[in-house]
Design an enzyme around this catalytic site. Structure first.
Site, short mmCIF file in Angstrom:
data_model
loop_
_atom_site.label_atom_id
_atom_site.label_comp_id
_atom_site.label_asym_id
_atom_site.label_seq_id
_atom_site.Cartn_x
_atom_site.Cartn_y
_atom_site.Cartn_z
N HIS A 499 -14.00 57.15 93.96
CA HIS A 499 -12.89 56.56 94.72
C HIS A 499 -12.19 57.63 95.58
CE1 HIS A 499 -9.30 53.86 95.19
NE2 HIS A 499 -8.74 55.03 95.39
N GLU A 500 -11.81 58.72 94.94
CA GLU A 500 -11.08 59.76 95.68
C GLU A 500 -11.97 60.40 96.73
OE1 GLU A 500 -8.01 59.83 95.53
OE2 GLU A 500 -7.77 58.63 93.74
N HIS A 503 -11.73 58.52 99.86
CA HIS A 503 -10.60 58.93 100.72
C HIS A 503 -11.00 60.16 101.54
CE1 HIS A 503 -7.57 56.15 99.37
NE2 HIS A 503 -7.65 56.53 98.11
N HIS A 506 -13.16 59.29 104.31
CA HIS A 506 -12.36 58.59 105.33
C HIS A 506 -11.70 59.62 106.25
CE1 HIS A 506 -9.61 54.81 106.00
NE2 HIS A 506 -10.32 55.10 107.05
ZN LIG Z 1 -6.92 55.55 96.38
#
Ligand SMILES: [Zn+2]
Length: 712
Positions: A499-500, A503, A506
């Site tokens: 998940h991180e 980021h 992104h």
């Molecule tokens: Zn998050």
């Protein structure tokens, strides 16, 4: 696929005057925290030279420099244009940004009593500095004039969106009000900030004031690790030899899951869900009433019907109605699932001849029994296949397949780090070799590091700022192993790791012209990272990286199946407790606050919704900090579900494609429309370009094991 855009040279040539001013300023900088970054990759933070006592002077000086730049823009006698107003605004404040990078490290990764003093001293100064910009009348008039012209005669798309986002931000914060209203607006904000602090302090007090102490005979069912930490918690409070159940989620949740002592479960449950609701000096009900009235008054000054309408206009959902519509579409299925879950639990209780009916303090306890019976999943066994080094390679593999990125460790010592445990990789394009950026990983827990996992950037890439390499970081709290020992993590933690990293990708894949376009949209920014979690359980990742840390054997298929099956477990409970909070949040912010008595309102509204008696709101109103201890999630708690809808729907786009999760064409669209534009494109439009249609809730319903609603 994605290659980093090189400098837009024209932008530099025409603003050489601005650059000259910048260079003069740089000569005056002595504080290393403000200084331009030196070294490889067009400069990297001087983490090896930072000191806590340099922080306050750096931030203060940086704010002063930024305000001077803003004043110059605001006082420009020339008519306002994009070039002489928006561009210099976008470029301003670079030294301050650098100082804030170090500030961020001290506040999240290396906190200390010394730094907290600095933080406390700076906090009012920072908020005063922010208001000086947001309330700069001359500056706003110039922005407004550029915006107005752009409404008549459109600018190129990224310029147009930049102006619109900047204007909207000022406007939403009262820049268009007349003098008297502005004064009232500022008073309201001051009052609100005091109420927010009061609200969270009350909750904190209630967490400290209600501790349940157990003796040795009351530990039945509790895991060894829980007992150990409960003993420490009791000793810390002067209760040596006893065991403390503190009034926090991390203590309450496992206690209710495992304790065999039903009366104690009820006590712990009541303490927790009564926080801020005990009719004493820490009661938050009146605070809520005041907050709601002030918020309503503030948005009324700007001509809005209610707070939610004001709040959602720049969110993906756009209106409270759309958010409500989504929540109410999922709600009945969640309630139906709760009935099934309660029936399963009641059956177990009946078999045990307990003579009870399931109450809220029984839910987690019996759910755990059902889980063992139905799924028989041993989390310790799963951990043996989740080794941190392998997982890190799995991240790189995924980024290589989807983003065409390659990760290479930098030579030790070539890039400064703020702690010896931090590792750094160079990120480049697999084909062109072009450098995209650096990825810093700070993996281990330590004193002074905040809990959980998060991602951040030290530098973002925009064409305007010269497209310098992105400096992205991931931060976790894995327990540091003894030398030579592996780090084994749980399935949940492995998902969070992905998940991180989502980021970070992104940030790394951003392809935008102006810094404002890097910003996030609350109900949209979690979606990209949630989506990336899905690659953990793809066949390629499983077969290459989920291997037993000793034998090297790939995780058995049946264990993976169990994990996948267990993911829909207890979704009735999870969805219902979440939605009840999210629905109440929206109801509070769409109802005339004159008619709201929080205690009464919560009860009536939940009754009307048909809230099951066995479940309470995940956050009851008097301790709903997301919504009342600040404005971060006010009228925004639904955002988690909104992002989940996109996540499930986008994951199905991959599942349906010929190449599955590694389909090149879908991956290309993913990067091009959902990652690279960040906020340069309206999120709804970006999603449509990726999927060919809007997201619908069907995939989410399947993921949670709920029946998919029939088409109207
Ligand atoms: Zn998050």
């Amino acid at each position: 696929m994605k290659s980093l855009k090189l400098i837009g040279v024209f932008a530099f040539a025409s603003f050489s005057a601005g650059i000259q001013a910048q260079e003069n300023m740089n000569k005056n900088i002595e504080n290393i925290l403000l200084a331009e970054w030196q070294g490889p990759y067009q400069g990297v933070p001087a983490f090896n030279q930072m000191q806590v006592d340099l922080i306050q002077p750096a931030i203060e000086k940086g704010m002063e420099m930024h305000l001077a730049e803003i004043a110059e823009i605001a006082n420009n006698p020339e008519p306002a244009t994009f070039q002489n107003t928006i561009i210099p605004m976008e470029k301003a404040g670079e030294p301050l940004d650098r100082a804030f990078t170090y500030y961020g490290i001290y506040s999240s990764n290396l906190s200390s009593p010394e730094f907290r003093k600095v933080q406390k001293a700076l906090s009012p100064e920072i908020s005063a500095y922010r208001s000086k910009i947001s309330q700069n009348e001359k500056l706003f008039q110039r922005i407004k004039s550029v915006y107005k012209k752009a409404q008549e005669d459109s600018l190129p798309p990224q310029q147009q969106r930049t102006v619109e986002l900047i204007y909207k931000d000022f406007e939403m914060n009262g820049a268009n009000l007349n003098k008297a209203d502005k004064a009232r607006y500022a008073d309201i904000n001051r009052e609100l900030s005091q109420l927010y602090t009061k609200f969270s302090n009350n909750v904190l007090a209630e967490e400290e004031n209600y501790v349940v102490y157990l003796d040795k005979s009351q530990l039945g069912g509790l895991p060894e690790s829980y007992i150990k930490s409960a003993a420490t918690a009791a000793a810390d409070r002067g209760h040596d030899g006893e065991y403390a159940v503190t009034n926090t989620r991390s203590s309450m949740d496992p206690f209710l899951t495992y304790s065999n002592e039903r009366e104690l479960r009820e006590k712990v449950w009541r303490n927790y869900y009564s926080r801020g609701d005990n009719q004493d000096e820490f009661d938050n009900n009146e605070v809520i009433s005041k907050i709601l009235k002030l918020r309503d008054e503030r948005v009324e000054l700007m001509g809005y019907d209610n707070y939610a309408e004001w709040r959602l206009q720049d969110r993906m959902a756009k209106t409270p109605e759309k958010a409500m519509e989504l929540m109410m579409a999922v709600w009945p299925a969640a309630l139906a699932r709760v009935e099934e879950e309660v029936a399963d639990m009641q059956e177990i209780a009946d078999k045990e001849n307990k003579g009870i009916s399931i109450k809220p303090w029984d839910y987690r306890y019996y759910a755990e029994k059902v889980r063992k019976q139905k799924y028989d999943l041993d989390s310790e066994e799963v951990k043996q296949y989740l080794e941190l080094g392998n997982l890190t390679q799995a991240l790189f593999f995924t980024a290589g397949e989807l983003f065409n990125f390659e990760f290479t460790p930098v030579e030790k010592g070539s890039v400064p780090v703020f702690h010896p445990d931090v590792k750094v990789w160079e990120v480049s394009d697999k084909d062109s070799g072009e450098i995209v950026g650096l990825w810093y990983l700070d993996p281990y827990a330590r004193q002074g590091k905040r809990s959980g996992a998060w991602a951040t950037t030290y530098r973002s890439a925009t064409e305007l700022m010269g497209g310098k390499p992105v400096l992205a970081s991931n931060n976790s709290n894995f327990i540091k192993p003894a030398p030579g020992e592996p780090v084994l993590v749980s399935w949940d933690d492995a998902e969070t790791f992905f998940h991180e990293f989502g980021h970070a990708l992104h940030f790394l894949s951003a392809d935008v012209k102006y810094p404002t376009l890097q910003s996030g949209v609350r109900d949209y920014t979690e979606f990209q990272s949630q989506l990336l979690e899905r690659w953990l359980s793809t066949d390629k990742v499983i077969n290459k990286f989920l291997k037993h840390h000793e034998t090297g054997e790939v995780i058995p298929q049946e264990l993976v199946e169990k994990i996948k099956k267990a993911s829909t477990f207890n979704q009735g409970f999870a969805t219902t407790e979440f939605l009840a909070s999210a629905l109440m949040d929206m109801k509070y912010h769409t109802t005339d606050p004159e008619n709201i008595d929080p205690g009464q309102f919560e009860k009536e509204q939940l009754e009307e919704l048909g809230m099951p008696e066995q479940i309470v709101m995940r956050h009851r109103s008097p301790h709903f900090g997301h919504v009342f201890s600040g404005e971060g999630y006010a009228a925004g708690y639904y955002g988690y579900l909104w992002a989940d809808v996109l996540t499930s729907d986008a994951a199905e786009a991959f599942a349906e494609a010929p190449g599955g999760f590694y389909d090149k064409e879908v991956a290309h669209k993913l990067v091009r429309f959902l990652f690279a534009p960040r906020n340069a494109m309206d999120p709804a439009e970006a999603y449509r370009k990726f999927r060919g249609r809007d997201a619908n809730i069907d995939a989410l319903m399947r993921d949670r094991g709920f029946p998919v609603p029939e088409k109207q």
